[in-house]
Motif scaffolding. Sequence first.
Motif, PDB file in Angstrom:
ATOM      1  N   GLU A 151       0.835  -1.204   0.000  1.00  0.00           N
ATOM      2  CA  GLU A 151       0.000   0.000   0.000  1.00  0.00           C
ATOM      3  C   GLU A 151       0.871   1.257   0.000  1.00  0.00           C
ATOM      4  O   GLU A 151       0.651   2.176  -0.787  1.00  0.00           O
ATOM      5  N   SER A 152       1.858   1.304   0.866  1.00  0.00           N
ATOM      6  CA  SER A 152       2.741   2.473   0.940  1.00  0.00           C
ATOM      7  C   SER A 152       3.461   2.679  -0.380  1.00  0.00           C
ATOM      8  O   SER A 152       3.552   3.803  -0.878  1.00  0.00           O
ATOM      9  N   ASN A 153       3.982   1.594  -0.945  1.00  0.00           N
ATOM     10  CA  ASN A 153       4.682   1.700  -2.229  1.00  0.00           C
ATOM     11  C   ASN A 153       3.744   2.183  -3.326  1.00  0.00           C
ATOM     12  O   ASN A 153       4.128   2.993  -4.168  1.00  0.00           O
ATOM     13  N   PHE A 154       2.508   1.675  -3.317  1.00  0.00           N
ATOM     14  CA  PHE A 154       1.527   2.082  -4.319  1.00  0.00           C
ATOM     15  C   PHE A 154       1.271   3.585  -4.227  1.00  0.00           C
ATOM     16  O   PHE A 154       1.311   4.294  -5.231  1.00  0.00           O
ATOM     17  N   PHE A 155       1.029   4.087  -3.017  1.00  0.00           N
ATOM     18  CA  PHE A 155       0.749   5.514  -2.848  1.00  0.00           C
ATOM     19  C   PHE A 155       1.968   6.370  -3.189  1.00  0.00           C
ATOM     20  O   PHE A 155       1.829   7.460  -3.723  1.00  0.00           O
ATOM     21  N   ARG A 156       3.164   5.876  -2.889  1.00  0.00           N
ATOM     22  CA  ARG A 156       4.368   6.622  -3.269  1.00  0.00           C
ATOM     23  C   ARG A 156       4.515   6.665  -4.787  1.00  0.00           C
ATOM     24  O   ARG A 156       4.810   7.697  -5.371  1.00  0.00           O
ATOM     25  N   GLU A 157       4.300   5.504  -5.429  1.00  0.00           N
ATOM     26  CA  GLU A 157       4.459   5.413  -6.878  1.00  0.00           C
ATOM     27  C   GLU A 157       3.442   6.265  -7.622  1.00  0.00           C
ATOM     28  O   GLU A 157       3.741   6.851  -8.653  1.00  0.00           O
ATOM     29  N   TYR A 158       2.214   6.330  -7.100  1.00  0.00           N
ATOM     30  CA  TYR A 158       1.146   7.060  -7.789  1.00  0.00           C
ATOM     31  C   TYR A 158       0.796   8.386  -7.114  1.00  0.00           C
ATOM     32  O   TYR A 158      -0.272   8.949  -7.355  1.00  0.00           O
ATOM     33  N   ALA A 159       1.706   8.899  -6.308  1.00  0.00           N
ATOM     34  CA  ALA A 159       1.475  10.195  -5.655  1.00  0.00           C
ATOM     35  C   ALA A 159       1.269  11.288  -6.690  1.00  0.00           C
ATOM     36  O   ALA A 159       0.507  12.230  -6.462  1.00  0.00           O
ATOM     37  N   TYR A 160       1.905  11.142  -7.857  1.00  0.00           N
ATOM     38  CA  TYR A 160       1.753  12.156  -8.898  1.00  0.00           C
ATOM     39  C   TYR A 160       0.300  12.269  -9.358  1.00  0.00           C
ATOM     40  O   TYR A 160      -0.167  13.351  -9.703  1.00  0.00           O
ATOM     41  N   LEU A 161      -0.437  11.153  -9.344  1.00  0.00           N
ATOM     42  CA  LEU A 161      -1.863  11.202  -9.706  1.00  0.00           C
ATOM     43  C   LEU A 161      -2.633  12.027  -8.683  1.00  0.00           C
ATOM     44  O   LEU A 161      -3.452  12.875  -9.044  1.00  0.00           O
ATOM     45  N   LEU A 162      -2.380  11.749  -7.414  1.00  0.00           N
ATOM     46  CA  LEU A 162      -3.045  12.515  -6.361  1.00  0.00           C
ATOM     47  C   LEU A 162      -2.655  13.993  -6.457  1.00  0.00           C
ATOM     48  O   LEU A 162      -3.507  14.870  -6.357  1.00  0.00           O
ATOM     49  N   THR A 163      -1.376  14.254  -6.676  1.00  0.00           N
ATOM     50  CA  THR A 163      -0.900  15.637  -6.752  1.00  0.00           C
ATOM     51  C   THR A 163      -1.595  16.399  -7.872  1.00  0.00           C
ATOM     52  O   THR A 163      -2.075  17.512  -7.669  1.00  0.00           O
ATOM     53  N   GLU A 164      -1.667  15.784  -9.048  1.00  0.00           N
ATOM     54  CA  GLU A 164      -2.262  16.466 -10.199  1.00  0.00           C
ATOM     55  C   GLU A 164      -3.784  16.516 -10.129  1.00  0.00           C
ATOM     56  O   GLU A 164      -4.386  17.564 -10.310  1.00  0.00           O
TER      57      GLU A 164
END
Length: 167
Positions: free
Chosen positions: A56-69
């Motif tokens: 879960e942590s790795n997933f959120f780190r990897e896709y943080a750019y989606l959340l950011t944008e």
Amino acid sequence: EEVLEDPEAERLTSAVKAIITTVRNLRAERGFTPKDRFTLYVGGGVDGTRTGEARESNFFREYAYLLTELARLNEVSVDGEAPAGAHQDVVEGFSIAIVFPEKVISEEQREKVRRDIEKTRTELASMDAKLANEQFVRNAPAQIVESTQARQAELRARLETLQQNQG
């Protein structure tokens, strides 16, 4: 043809969508514009029994750019400690916290909130009257009564939020 399925990936993707929606809704409820950017803290599962927390942590780190944008954030902190005073919530089993800056509310914005409160109160009074009418409840199709009850609950929640954020 073999179909590849990954229920865990689907769950995490669904959580990202729900977090984006939550951030957007909170932004609007608090009177911030899409230009205003915040810091989002995403924690692991709140039940403490999840075994895939590293994934879960790795997933959120990897896709943080989606959340950011998509949620228009300036930063996503995964498994970081949210500062005191941050707005805390749980979305699809994940704890989140958002740091909202202090907002100076103009008189124009206060007036808009007052108008929204009045409009919501008027519509809520209409729903209350409909549902208090035994003839309506007895004779209207169940689907109509249920949708009226759902709208009534939605209006009550909106009114509560507007009053809390009246500032």
